[in-house]
Design a protein around this motif. Structure first.
Motif, PDB file in Angstrom:
ATOM      1  N   ARG A   1       0.798  -1.230   0.000  1.00 26.11           N
ATOM      2  CA  ARG A   1       0.000   0.000   0.000  1.00 26.11           C
ATOM      3  C   ARG A   1       0.826   1.274   0.000  1.00 26.11           C
ATOM      4  O   ARG A   1       0.593   2.178  -0.815  1.00 26.11           O
ATOM      5  N   SER A   2       1.760   1.403   0.910  1.00 25.50           N
ATOM      6  CA  SER A   2       2.540   2.637   1.003  1.00 25.50           C
ATOM      7  C   SER A   2       3.386   2.852  -0.241  1.00 25.50           C
ATOM      8  O   SER A   2       3.550   3.987  -0.701  1.00 25.50           O
ATOM      9  N   LEU A   3       3.898   1.766  -0.805  1.00 26.12           N
ATOM     10  CA  LEU A   3       4.690   1.882  -2.032  1.00 26.12           C
ATOM     11  C   LEU A   3       3.814   2.267  -3.227  1.00 26.12           C
ATOM     12  O   LEU A   3       4.229   3.055  -4.078  1.00 26.12           O
ATOM     13  N   MET A   4       2.597   1.705  -3.282  1.00 30.99           N
ATOM     14  CA  MET A   4       1.668   2.116  -4.338  1.00 30.99           C
ATOM     15  C   MET A   4       1.377   3.609  -4.234  1.00 30.99           C
ATOM     16  O   MET A   4       1.391   4.326  -5.239  1.00 30.99           O
ATOM     17  N   ALA A   5       1.105   4.072  -3.018  1.00 30.36           N
ATOM     18  CA  ALA A   5       0.811   5.488  -2.809  1.00 30.36           C
ATOM     19  C   ALA A   5       1.985   6.366  -3.241  1.00 30.36           C
ATOM     20  O   ALA A   5       1.795   7.402  -3.893  1.00 30.36           O
ATOM     21  N   GLU A   6       3.192   5.945  -2.905  1.00 28.19           N
ATOM     22  CA  GLU A   6       4.392   6.693  -3.316  1.00 28.19           C
ATOM     23  C   GLU A   6       4.444   6.817  -4.837  1.00 28.19           C
ATOM     24  O   GLU A   6       4.674   7.899  -5.389  1.00 28.19           O
ATOM     25  N   SER A   7       4.225   5.723  -5.536  1.00 25.62           N
ATOM     26  CA  SER A   7       4.278   5.716  -6.986  1.00 25.62           C
ATOM     27  C   SER A   7       3.168   6.574  -7.597  1.00 25.62           C
ATOM     28  O   SER A   7       3.404   7.344  -8.529  1.00 25.62           O
ATOM     29  N   ILE A   8       1.960   6.451  -7.057  1.00 20.78           N
ATOM     30  CA  ILE A   8       0.824   7.217  -7.587  1.00 20.78           C
ATOM     31  C   ILE A   8       1.067   8.710  -7.436  1.00 20.78           C
ATOM     32  O   ILE A   8       0.885   9.483  -8.386  1.00 20.78           O
ATOM     33  N   LEU A   9       1.467   9.153  -6.236  1.00 20.80           N
ATOM     34  CA  LEU A   9       1.697  10.585  -6.039  1.00 20.80           C
ATOM     35  C   LEU A   9       2.870  11.080  -6.870  1.00 20.80           C
ATOM     36  O   LEU A   9       2.840  12.200  -7.380  1.00 20.80           O
ATOM     37  N   THR A  10       3.889  10.245  -7.036  1.00 24.28           N
ATOM     38  CA  THR A  10       5.026  10.639  -7.868  1.00 24.28           C
ATOM     39  C   THR A  10       4.563  10.968  -9.283  1.00 24.28           C
ATOM     40  O   THR A  10       4.954  11.984  -9.860  1.00 24.28           O
ATOM     41  N   ARG A  11       3.696  10.118  -9.833  1.00 21.12           N
ATOM     42  CA  ARG A  11       3.245  10.337 -11.211  1.00 21.12           C
ATOM     43  C   ARG A  11       2.117  11.357 -11.310  1.00 21.12           C
ATOM     44  O   ARG A  11       2.092  12.168 -12.234  1.00 21.12           O
ATOM     45  N   ASP A  12       1.181  11.318 -10.384  1.00 17.79           N
ATOM     46  CA  ASP A  12      -0.033  12.125 -10.521  1.00 17.79           C
ATOM     47  C   ASP A  12       0.007  13.447  -9.757  1.00 17.79           C
ATOM     48  O   ASP A  12      -0.957  14.210  -9.815  1.00 17.79           O
ATOM     49  N   GLY A  13       1.083  13.725  -9.072  1.00 20.32           N
ATOM     50  CA  GLY A  13       1.150  14.911  -8.219  1.00 20.32           C
ATOM     51  C   GLY A  13       1.423  16.218  -8.915  1.00 20.32           C
ATOM     52  O   GLY A  13       1.520  17.254  -8.258  1.00 20.32           O
ATOM     53  N   GLY A  14       1.556  16.208 -10.215  1.00 22.44           N
ATOM     54  CA  GLY A  14       1.717  17.446 -10.957  1.00 22.44           C
ATOM     55  C   GLY A  14       2.971  18.232 -10.618  1.00 22.44           C
ATOM     56  O   GLY A  14       2.990  19.447 -10.776  1.00 22.44           O
ATOM     57  N   GLY A  15       4.004  17.558 -10.117  1.00 24.21           N
ATOM     58  CA  GLY A  15       5.237  18.259  -9.771  1.00 24.21           C
ATOM     59  C   GLY A  15       5.152  19.036  -8.468  1.00 24.21           C
ATOM     60  O   GLY A  15       6.115  19.690  -8.076  1.00 24.21           O
TER      61      GLY A  15
END
Length: 180
Positions: free
Chosen positions: A23-37
């Protein structure tokens, strides 16, 4: 295309789970890509498994999310003096929410975004894959809601309430509390 706020500040966000393998690793990856910088995402665990769950990697790969920098690590890495100062810390499993966390430099905003552990699902391969896909969807929805918040324009109390509200969205679990 970076959507950094007017001050240029990039928010550091730490996702915590006990094992830091799903879970925490998925969240890290999602925010990395979807966080808009606007965000720098990290993850860690209180008792890290030491490896990323293969279904975590398979799920992220199948949806074209980054996995190259993902590794299972102890949350103590983020409690030392030279660690990045966190703006936000989110627990994504009930176990981590009930544990005594280290003191995080910078006094970040915290919230519990508990989701069932997909790695604990027993059953066929299809049932396990479905659990990881469901977890991904719940995390992606929470992170989209978080990233859409006008963080700079919200007072601390309102921001805290919004973060807690996100944690109660679809798929939410309740942290275990020991009864005396």
């Amino acid at each position: 295309m970076s959507d950094v706020n007017s001050s240029g500040h990039i928010y550091n966000v730490l996702f915590l789970c006990t094992g830091n393998s799903a879970r925490s690793l998925m969240a890290e990856s999602i925010l990395t890509r979807d966080g808009g910088g606007r965000f720098r995402a990290f993850s860690a665990g209180s008792q890290p498994k030491g490896e990323v769950n293969p279904l975590t990697l398979a799920t992220l790969h199948s949806l074209d999310y980054p996995t190259g920098d993902l590794r299972s690590k102890n949350w103590n890495e983020f409690a030392v003096a030279d660690a990045p100062v966190m703006d936000f810390v989110f627990t994504v499993c009930d176990g981590a929410a009930g544990e005594t966390c280290p003191v995080w430099p910078g006094q970040p905003m915290t919230a519990h975004w508990g989701i069932e552990d997909p790695a604990a699902v027993e059953g066929t391969g299809i049932e396990q894959e479905a659990a990881f896909a469901r977890t991904f969807r719940y995390l992606k929805n929470r992170i989209a809601a978080f990233a859409a918040l006008p963080i700079r324009s919200l007072d601390t109390m309102t921001l805290g309430a919004k973060l807690n509200e996100i944690g109660r969205s679809e798929g939410a679990t309740q942290p275990r509390r020991d009864v005396a």
